[in-house]
Design a protein around this motif. Structure first.
Motif, mmCIF file in Angstrom:
data_model
loop_
_atom_site.group_PDB
_atom_site.id
_atom_site.type_symbol
_atom_site.label_atom_id
_atom_site.label_comp_id
_atom_site.label_asym_id
_atom_site.label_seq_id
_atom_site.Cartn_x
_atom_site.Cartn_y
_atom_site.Cartn_z
ATOM 1 N N TYR A 123 -2.179 16.281 -92.387
ATOM 2 C CA TYR A 123 -3.547 16.564 -92.806
ATOM 3 C C TYR A 123 -4.270 17.210 -91.627
ATOM 4 O O TYR A 123 -4.318 16.653 -90.533
ATOM 5 C CB TYR A 123 -4.263 15.280 -93.220
ATOM 6 N N LEU A 140 -10.208 10.110 -95.425
ATOM 7 C CA LEU A 140 -9.417 11.243 -95.884
ATOM 8 C C LEU A 140 -8.936 10.984 -97.307
ATOM 9 O O LEU A 140 -8.573 9.857 -97.648
ATOM 10 C CB LEU A 140 -8.207 11.463 -94.973
ATOM 11 N N ILE A 142 -5.980 11.880 -99.603
ATOM 12 C CA ILE A 142 -4.625 12.407 -99.428
ATOM 13 C C ILE A 142 -3.861 12.363 -100.749
ATOM 14 O O ILE A 142 -3.629 11.280 -101.302
ATOM 15 C CB ILE A 142 -3.844 11.598 -98.379
#
Length: 371
Positions: A123, A140, A142
């Protein structure tokens, strides 16, 4: 008429003093270039491929290489190295990998039908200059493959055990004869699993994994910089057949700042001062990432001089304090249009006193008066 065998170092294109890593790299380059899969029907490529393999078999072995260096081809002719031996490829799987099917995909999977580790994920995270300097907490999102909740990762709608693949007989590989040797490839029927699911789960189509988006909290430590990465263990994709989860690697990119530049833990900035301050000295305030800091400018300070403010830089990742702030002096030179008449006259007077007269320029009113 017998053909003279070429020198093995010449074949690989390396010097006799070449290190093992250099020899390995040279062989890999030739193996890729002349592999029969890339040169279908070419007898010349096939011969060069065999020649490179034979040369590498000798030069990659310390004992064989020593005998070859001392006695030439005769020194290794009785050691099983003369001519081409197809079994040599058993030792080359680390070089050729899966590029042409050597070793097959099943070895990477941990054996046909066995558990497989989930893939690692990457990432790319962009931070502001301040976030990188002082650290931050972020979340985040994901996308990743996770164990199918409907079949609990078995891939079967009825949770029945998979059966051995009929195409590869459960080996996960199929073998093809190509000229002088046999190539092993991943079985196209079971994709190297060595087994097939008779009643695939409709949720995951028999893969045992489904794509989901996961929110992951990440703590960015103070002092990180562009190119550094954080490893989050177990935050990658789930493994197959109960295999371990992969990792998530967060790769950092720091945005440039309008005023500050960075050199490791040191922050640099350009600090403008007026000409009188440079000549006579002054006490000024300098903007740092920690706020305002006092700086004493001594008299006679020249353009480009650097002043170091201790401990006013970026926190070090190892926890050993902060870096410094380096203030680079810029002496401002104003444009005449930005000065008042009084300021212009004072500058002219200063030039006369120093014996360095300046260009005489008068306004349009003065020129009309003269006329």
């Amino acid at each position: 008429m017998a053909t003279t065998k070429r020198d093995f170092y010449e074949v690989l294109g390396v010097a006799k003093t070449a290190a093992a890593a250099e020899i390995k790299a040279a062989y890999r380059k030739l193996a890729v270039q002349y592999h029969p899969d890339r040169n279908a029907g070419s007898v010349e490529a096939e011969e060069k491929f065999k020649e490179a393999a034979e040369a590498y078999a000798v030069l990659s072995d310390a004992d064989k290489r020593a005998r070859y260096d001392r006695f030439g081809h005769q020194g290794v002719s009785g050691a099983g190295a003369a001519g081409f031996d197809p079994t040599i490829f058993a030792d080359f799987s680390d070089i050729l990998g899966d590029l042409f099917g050597f070793g097959g995909g099943a070895g990477r999977r941990g054996g046909p039908g066995g558990a497989t580790r989930g893939a690692d994920l990457r990432y790319d995270l962009t931070l502001t200059f301040e976030e990188a300097a002082f650290g931050t907490d972020t979340v985040l999102r994901i996308p990743r493959l996770e164990t199918c909740p409907k079949c609990t990762g078995s891939g079967s709608a009825s949770n029945t055990a998979p059966t051995p693949c009929a195409t590869c007989a459960g080996r996960g590989q199929v073998r093809y004869s190509q000229g002088f040797f046999t190539v092993a490839r991943t079985c196209p029927q079971c994709n190297g699993e060595g087994q097939v699911v008779k009643d695939p789960c409709k949720e995951c189509q028999g893969q045992g994994l489904v794509e989901r988006e996961r929110s992951t909290s990440v703590k960015i430590p103070a002092g990180v910089d562009t190119g550094q990465r954080l490893r989050l263990s177990g935050e990658g994709e789930h493994g197959r057949r109960g295999g371990p989860t992969g990792d998530l690697y967060v790769v950092l990119q720091v945005k440039p700042h309008e005023h500050f530049h960075r050199d490791g833990a040191t922050v640099l900035s350009r600090v403008p001062i007026a000409y009188p301050q440079a000549v006579l000295g002054a006490n000024i305030e300098v903007e740092t990432i920690h706020g305002q800091a006092s700086l004493e400018i001594p008299s006679g300070t020249a353009q480009g001089r650097e002043f170091r403010l201790r401990g006013q830089g970026i926190p070090r990742l190892d926890g050993h304090g902060k870096g410094d702030h380096v203030a680079v002096i810029e002496v401002e030179v104003p444009q005449p249009r930005d000065l008042s008449e009084e300021e212009v006259e004072l500058l002219r007077k200063l030039a006369e006193l120093s014996g360095k007269p300046v260009k005489e320029e008068r306004g349009i009113v003065d020129r009309v008066k003269n006329l």
